[in-house]
Design a protein around this motif. Structure first.
Motif, PDB file in Angstrom:
ATOM      1  N   ASP A  63       0.838  -1.211   0.000  1.00 48.00           N
ATOM      2  CA  ASP A  63       0.000   0.000   0.000  1.00 48.00           C
ATOM      3  C   ASP A  63       0.869   1.255   0.000  1.00 48.00           C
ATOM      4  O   ASP A  63       0.586   2.218  -0.733  1.00 48.00           O
ATOM      5  CB  ASP A  63      -0.909  -0.029   1.230  1.00 48.00           C
ATOM      6  CG  ASP A  63      -1.776   1.211   1.313  1.00 48.00           C
ATOM      7  OD1 ASP A  63      -2.632   1.403   0.422  1.00 48.00           O
ATOM      8  OD2 ASP A  63      -1.599   1.997   2.268  1.00 48.00           O
ATOM      9  N   ILE A  64       1.948   1.260   0.793  1.00 50.25           N
ATOM     10  CA  ILE A  64       2.837   2.432   0.852  1.00 50.25           C
ATOM     11  C   ILE A  64       3.520   2.649  -0.492  1.00 50.25           C
ATOM     12  O   ILE A  64       3.614   3.801  -0.978  1.00 50.25           O
ATOM     13  CB  ILE A  64       3.874   2.236   1.978  1.00 50.25           C
ATOM     14  CG1 ILE A  64       3.187   2.344   3.341  1.00 50.25           C
ATOM     15  CG2 ILE A  64       5.003   3.255   1.856  1.00 50.25           C
ATOM     16  CD1 ILE A  64       4.096   2.017   4.497  1.00 50.25           C
ATOM     17  N   ASN A  66       2.454   1.754  -3.443  1.00 48.62           N
ATOM     18  CA  ASN A  66       1.467   2.246  -4.408  1.00 48.62           C
ATOM     19  C   ASN A  66       1.153   3.717  -4.182  1.00 48.62           C
ATOM     20  O   ASN A  66       1.009   4.499  -5.147  1.00 48.62           O
ATOM     21  CB  ASN A  66       0.179   1.415  -4.316  1.00 48.62           C
ATOM     22  CG  ASN A  66       0.371  -0.004  -4.833  1.00 48.62           C
ATOM     23  OD1 ASN A  66       1.237  -0.249  -5.671  1.00 48.62           O
ATOM     24  ND2 ASN A  66      -0.426  -0.932  -4.328  1.00 48.62           N
ATOM     25  N   ARG A  67       1.054   4.116  -2.938  1.00 48.43           N
ATOM     26  CA  ARG A  67       0.788   5.536  -2.626  1.00 48.43           C
ATOM     27  C   ARG A  67       1.952   6.415  -3.074  1.00 48.43           C
ATOM     28  O   ARG A  67       1.757   7.522  -3.602  1.00 48.43           O
ATOM     29  CB  ARG A  67       0.531   5.692  -1.134  1.00 48.43           C
ATOM     30  CG  ARG A  67      -0.837   5.170  -0.699  1.00 48.43           C
ATOM     31  CD  ARG A  67      -0.904   4.965   0.807  1.00 48.43           C
ATOM     32  NE  ARG A  67      -0.603   6.221   1.508  1.00 48.43           N
ATOM     33  CZ  ARG A  67      -0.363   6.286   2.825  1.00 48.43           C
ATOM     34  NH1 ARG A  67      -0.341   5.163   3.555  1.00 48.43           N
ATOM     35  NH2 ARG A  67      -0.115   7.440   3.397  1.00 48.43           N
ATOM     36  N   ASP A  70       1.834   6.768  -6.833  1.00 42.21           N
ATOM     37  CA  ASP A  70       0.749   7.678  -7.220  1.00 42.21           C
ATOM     38  C   ASP A  70       1.136   9.132  -6.967  1.00 42.21           C
ATOM     39  O   ASP A  70       0.885  10.016  -7.812  1.00 42.21           O
ATOM     40  CB  ASP A  70      -0.507   7.315  -6.428  1.00 42.21           C
ATOM     41  CG  ASP A  70      -1.670   8.226  -6.761  1.00 42.21           C
ATOM     42  OD1 ASP A  70      -2.173   8.169  -7.899  1.00 42.21           O
ATOM     43  OD2 ASP A  70      -2.082   9.013  -5.879  1.00 42.21           O
ATOM     44  N   LEU A  71       1.768   9.399  -5.830  1.00 40.33           N
ATOM     45  CA  LEU A  71       2.175  10.775  -5.514  1.00 40.33           C
ATOM     46  C   LEU A  71       3.259  11.269  -6.476  1.00 40.33           C
ATOM     47  O   LEU A  71       3.291  12.451  -6.845  1.00 40.33           O
ATOM     48  CB  LEU A  71       2.673  10.856  -4.070  1.00 40.33           C
ATOM     49  CG  LEU A  71       1.594  11.053  -2.999  1.00 40.33           C
ATOM     50  CD1 LEU A  71       2.221  11.063  -1.610  1.00 40.33           C
ATOM     51  CD2 LEU A  71       0.832  12.365  -3.233  1.00 40.33           C
ATOM     52  N   LEU A  97       6.978   8.506   3.006  1.00 42.34           N
ATOM     53  CA  LEU A  97       6.531   7.169   2.613  1.00 42.34           C
ATOM     54  C   LEU A  97       7.712   6.261   2.298  1.00 42.34           C
ATOM     55  O   LEU A  97       7.719   5.070   2.653  1.00 42.34           O
ATOM     56  CB  LEU A  97       5.613   7.271   1.381  1.00 42.34           C
ATOM     57  CG  LEU A  97       4.214   7.837   1.626  1.00 42.34           C
ATOM     58  CD1 LEU A  97       3.494   8.041   0.303  1.00 42.34           C
ATOM     59  CD2 LEU A  97       3.395   6.913   2.529  1.00 42.34           C
ATOM     60  N   ARG A 101       8.721   2.865   4.006  1.00 44.56           N
ATOM     61  CA  ARG A 101       8.898   1.688   3.153  1.00 44.56           C
ATOM     62  C   ARG A 101      10.215   0.978   3.452  1.00 44.56           C
ATOM     63  O   ARG A 101      10.265  -0.257   3.599  1.00 44.56           O
ATOM     64  CB  ARG A 101       8.859   2.123   1.695  1.00 44.56           C
ATOM     65  CG  ARG A 101       9.100   1.000   0.691  1.00 44.56           C
ATOM     66  CD  ARG A 101       9.544   1.570  -0.634  1.00 44.56           C
ATOM     67  NE  ARG A 101      10.825   2.277  -0.512  1.00 44.56           N
ATOM     68  CZ  ARG A 101      11.316   3.097  -1.438  1.00 44.56           C
ATOM     69  NH1 ARG A 101      10.634   3.341  -2.553  1.00 44.56           N
ATOM     70  NH2 ARG A 101      12.483   3.700  -1.246  1.00 44.56           N
TER      71      ARG A 101
END
Length: 224
Positions: A63-64, A66-67, A70-71, A97, A101
């Protein structure tokens, strides 16, 4: 003398303890097997919990990542549009992030090594527990045979003896009945001579023969 008595007392106590252990060895083994089985089950549950926790960390890491991706895409778009303020704020979030990670990756690397070690220990313990329980079953059977040979219980011995006596009585009764029937056949008046005369062809036969049946059916056919 007092010292000698103390030594004798310790020796008697040690011998009594050994005899107690010998008499109750199977009972003690049963309890030890139950305890090791429970311990192994706790280890398996702990391993399962560790694996589940590691899987949860893996989902969090995904999830991290992917975030962060995206950012990054949004930050590039903001820079292209000249929004330096938004891009800087996004870059700060991306940096945080990525730090999280990296920390999760390091923790998972250590965690995976520990889980692998625990798996090996649990697998070896499972093998030994299986061997222990198999040995316990064999020992129980051997102990039952040993006790029967060395010191059989009065109830077990009485049951075996009674069963053998009952079988002997049944066989004697059956033989007696067979002997009685044979004797009765021998003493029936005229039975032997009648059978001999029948075999010689004097008088009607007491047994139905094929010729007799055929004669009866031939007479029926002629009458019809």
């Amino acid at each position: 003398m007092l010292k000698l008595f103390r030594i004798l007392a310790r020796g008697a106590a040690a011998r009594a303890e050994e005899e107690f252990l010998d008499r109750n060895a199977l009972l003690i083994l049963d309890q030890q097997v139950r305890e090791t089985r429970a311990s192994l089950e706790r280890s398996r549950r702990a391993l399962a919990a560790a694996v589940a926790a590691d899987q949860a960390e893996g989902r969090k890491l995904s999830d991290i990542e992917n975030r962060a991706i995206d950012l990054e895409t949004r930050t590039v778009a903001a820079l292209s549009a000249g929004r330096e303020d938004l891009a800087r704020e996004a870059a700060q979030a991306i940096a945080e992030l990525e730090s999280e990670r990296d920390a999760i990756r390091q923790a998972r690397s250590r965690y995976e090594a520990e889980v692998a070690r625990i798996r090996t220990v649990v697998a070896e313990a499972t093998r030994r527990q299986t061997e222990l329980e198999r040995g316990r079953r064999t020992a129980a059977a051997a102990e039952a045979v040993r006790r029967m040979r060395v010191n059989p219980g009065p109830n077990e011995l009485a049951t075996l003896t009674e069963a053998e006596a009952t079988l002997k009585r049944l066989r004697d009764l059956q033989q007696e009945a067979a002997d009685t029937e044979a004797a009765l056949a021998d003493i029936q008046p005229g039975a032997d001579i009648a059978a001999r005369m029948e075999r010689e062809g004097f008088g009607p036969s007491s047994k139905t023969t094929a010729d007799a049946v055929l004669d009866r059916l031939r007479r029926r056919a002629e009458a019809a």
